[in-house]
Design an enzyme around this catalytic site. Structure first.
Site, PDB file in Angstrom:
ATOM      1  N   SER A  29      -2.567   0.585   9.205  1.00 16.16           N
ATOM      2  CA  SER A  29      -2.120   2.126   9.019  1.00 16.16           C
ATOM      3  C   SER A  29      -1.579   2.711  10.422  1.00 16.16           C
ATOM      4  O   SER A  29      -1.907   1.931  11.351  1.00 16.16           O
ATOM      5  CB  SER A  29      -3.527   3.038   8.747  1.00 16.16           C
ATOM      6  OG  SER A  29      -3.179   4.432   8.899  1.00 16.16           O
ATOM      7  N   TYR A  89     -12.776   4.541   9.728  1.00 15.88           N
ATOM      8  CA  TYR A  89     -11.477   3.978   9.121  1.00 15.88           C
ATOM      9  C   TYR A  89     -10.687   3.573  10.176  1.00 15.88           C
ATOM     10  O   TYR A  89      -9.845   2.385  10.296  1.00 15.88           O
ATOM     11  CB  TYR A  89     -10.735   5.551   8.655  1.00 15.88           C
ATOM     12  CG  TYR A  89      -9.384   5.106   8.063  1.00 15.88           C
ATOM     13  CD1 TYR A  89      -9.508   4.621   6.613  1.00 15.88           C
ATOM     14  CD2 TYR A  89      -8.300   5.297   8.464  1.00 15.88           C
ATOM     15  CE1 TYR A  89      -8.110   4.297   5.985  1.00 15.88           C
ATOM     16  CE2 TYR A  89      -7.075   5.031   7.771  1.00 15.88           C
ATOM     17  CZ  TYR A  89      -6.961   4.509   6.421  1.00 15.88           C
ATOM     18  OH  TYR A  89      -6.011   4.269   5.697  1.00 15.88           O
TER      19      TYR A  89
HETATM   20  P1  NAD Z   1      -5.869   4.100  -3.331  1.00 18.30           P
HETATM   21  O1  NAD Z   1      -7.182   4.769  -3.475  1.00 18.30           O
HETATM   22  O2  NAD Z   1      -4.846   4.419  -4.273  1.00 18.30           O
HETATM   23  O3  NAD Z   1      -6.103   2.450  -3.534  1.00 18.30           O
HETATM   24  C1  NAD Z   1      -7.107   1.873  -3.124  1.00 18.30           C
HETATM   25  C2  NAD Z   1      -7.496   0.638  -3.900  1.00 18.30           C
HETATM   26  O4  NAD Z   1      -8.746  -0.417  -3.199  1.00 18.30           O
HETATM   27  C3  NAD Z   1      -7.768   0.735  -5.440  1.00 18.30           C
HETATM   28  O5  NAD Z   1      -7.215  -0.322  -6.250  1.00 18.30           O
HETATM   29  C4  NAD Z   1      -9.480   0.587  -5.273  1.00 18.30           C
HETATM   30  O6  NAD Z   1      -9.754   0.255  -6.718  1.00 18.30           O
HETATM   31  C5  NAD Z   1      -9.632  -0.548  -4.372  1.00 18.30           C
HETATM   32  N1  NAD Z   1     -10.783  -0.535  -3.889  1.00 18.30           N
HETATM   33  C6  NAD Z   1     -11.474   0.432  -3.357  1.00 18.30           C
HETATM   34  N2  NAD Z   1     -12.855  -0.146  -2.818  1.00 18.30           N
HETATM   35  C7  NAD Z   1     -12.906  -1.288  -3.404  1.00 18.30           C
HETATM   36  C8  NAD Z   1     -13.788  -2.589  -3.587  1.00 18.30           C
HETATM   37  N3  NAD Z   1     -15.063  -2.059  -2.733  1.00 18.30           N
HETATM   38  N4  NAD Z   1     -13.365  -3.653  -3.752  1.00 18.30           N
HETATM   39  C9  NAD Z   1     -12.250  -3.901  -4.464  1.00 18.30           C
HETATM   40  N5  NAD Z   1     -11.345  -2.776  -4.478  1.00 18.30           N
HETATM   41  C10 NAD Z   1     -11.607  -1.695  -3.983  1.00 18.30           C
HETATM   42  O7  NAD Z   1      -5.348   4.239  -1.970  1.00 18.30           O
HETATM   43  P2  NAD Z   1      -4.225   3.515  -1.263  1.00 18.30           P
HETATM   44  O8  NAD Z   1      -3.708   5.043  -0.369  1.00 18.30           O
HETATM   45  O9  NAD Z   1      -3.228   3.025  -2.029  1.00 18.30           O
HETATM   46  O10 NAD Z   1      -4.641   2.840  -0.116  1.00 18.30           O
HETATM   47  C11 NAD Z   1      -4.214   1.492   0.109  1.00 18.30           C
HETATM   48  C12 NAD Z   1      -4.367   0.860   1.520  1.00 18.30           C
HETATM   49  O11 NAD Z   1      -3.631   1.549   2.167  1.00 18.30           O
HETATM   50  C13 NAD Z   1      -5.989   1.087   2.043  1.00 18.30           C
HETATM   51  O12 NAD Z   1      -6.293   0.151   2.799  1.00 18.30           O
HETATM   52  C14 NAD Z   1      -5.334   2.394   3.005  1.00 18.30           C
HETATM   53  O13 NAD Z   1      -6.368   2.385   4.121  1.00 18.30           O
HETATM   54  C15 NAD Z   1      -3.993   2.137   3.271  1.00 18.30           C
HETATM   55  N6  NAD Z   1      -3.428   3.236   3.881  1.00 18.30           N
HETATM   56  C16 NAD Z   1      -3.150   4.298   2.906  1.00 18.30           C
HETATM   57  C17 NAD Z   1      -2.252   5.190   3.359  1.00 18.30           C
HETATM   58  C18 NAD Z   1      -1.923   6.495   2.681  1.00 18.30           C
HETATM   59  O14 NAD Z   1      -1.400   7.411   3.363  1.00 18.30           O
HETATM   60  N7  NAD Z   1      -2.158   6.590   1.475  1.00 18.30           N
HETATM   61  C19 NAD Z   1      -1.881   5.226   4.858  1.00 18.30           C
HETATM   62  C20 NAD Z   1      -2.174   4.137   5.678  1.00 18.30           C
HETATM   63  C21 NAD Z   1      -2.830   3.041   5.186  1.00 18.30           C
END
Ligand code: NAD
Length: 259
Positions: free
Chosen positions: A142, A155
């Protein structure tokens, strides 16, 4: 480009993970989806991806906070596809509170899912990657893997940690045909971020549009990054052009960490 390869993407039932899985399937990779959600919706996504892209798509419901389930997921994927060629460590959760108010069990869960799971998957998948002499490990970090914000101690610790794990993995695999890099997105409008928008709007009394404008203040382009753009970057990291890129945290953040 990825025909004949298999990609396991953790946390790929929604958001960024599903976007990366789609992009890799479109390039011909077989996919192992993972994550939680409605059973019918997951099956529809799995079958849709397989049909649209003409690839095999499996699903594992393994919980990324449970090392034994992680190892079983990797073994099942290897038994079905031979090896995991591309490992994307993407599963993640968020919890916001100041350090004094941060529940210990939330700290443990964020560290387990956002950081430790990547150690467990990498440890389990590396031997078969090494045997094939080719592999791509992509960790979703991130902008918060490079800079901090308030109220996100677990986080940000996890995301800084995964940048460190990325560098060690890169050094330990250097010259073996395996690379490991971290993608560092800024704000992407996914369910994880929608929850934060809703919470901020409820707290501030601002409407959704004003809340989004305030959140995007950190992102100089003032635009969300899209899951398709992250999918494109992930596919580039799997290409031959990226074979000498390893151990790098790569911002895709509208200029956030340039400040
Ligand atoms: P999201 O909530 O859409 O997706 C998260 C995914 O992780 C889902 O498929 C969920 O079912 C899965 N998950 C959660 N807990 C779990 C567990 N215990 N076991 C297996 N699967 C699990 O969120 P996102 O925004 O797509 O996030 C995905 C990644 O991107 C994360 O690591 C997040 O930190 C990172 N990220 C997101 C952003 C943003 O702005 N959305 C920015 C930087 C980094």
């Amino acid at each position: 480009m990825l025909k004949g390869k298999t990609a396991l993407v953790t946390g790929s039932t929604s958001g960024i993970g599903l976007g990366m899985a789609r992009a890799m399937a479109a390039e011909g990779a077989n996919i192992v989806l993972n994550g939680f959600g409605d059973e019918g919706e997951i099956e529809a996504a799995r079958a849709g991806l397989a049909k649209d892209c003409g690839v095999e798509v499996a699903y594992s419901g393994a919980d990324m906070s449970k090392p034994a389930e992680i190892v079983a997921m990797v073994e099942e994927a290897e038994a079905r596809f031979g090896a995991i060629d591309i490992l994307v460590n993407n599963a993640g959760i968020q919890y916001t509170a100041t350090i004094e108010d941060f529940p210990v069990e939330k700290w443990d869960a964020v560290i387990a899912i956002n950081l430790s799971s990547a150690f467990h998957t990498t440890r389990a998948a590396l031997p078969k990657m090494r045997a094939r002499g080719w592999g791509r490990i992509i960790n979703t970090a991130s902008a918060h893997g490079l800079v901090a914000s308030v109220e996100k101690s677990a986080y940000i610790a996890a995301k800084h940690g995964i940048v460190g794990l990325t560098k060690v993995t890169a050094l330990e695999t250097a010259g073996s045909g395996i690379t490991c890099n971290a993608i560092c997105p800024g704000w992407v409008l996914t369910p994880l971020v929608q929850t934060q928008i809703d919470a901020r709007a409820a707290r501030s009394g601002l409407d959704e549009a004003a809340t989004i404008t305030a959140m995007l203040d950190r992102q100089p382009t003032k635009q969300f990054v899209t899951v398709e753009q992250i999918g494109g970057l992930a596919c580039f990291l799997c290409s031959d052009a990226a074979a000498q890129m390893t151990g790098v945290p790569i911002p895709i953040d509208g200029g956030w960490v340039a400040q």
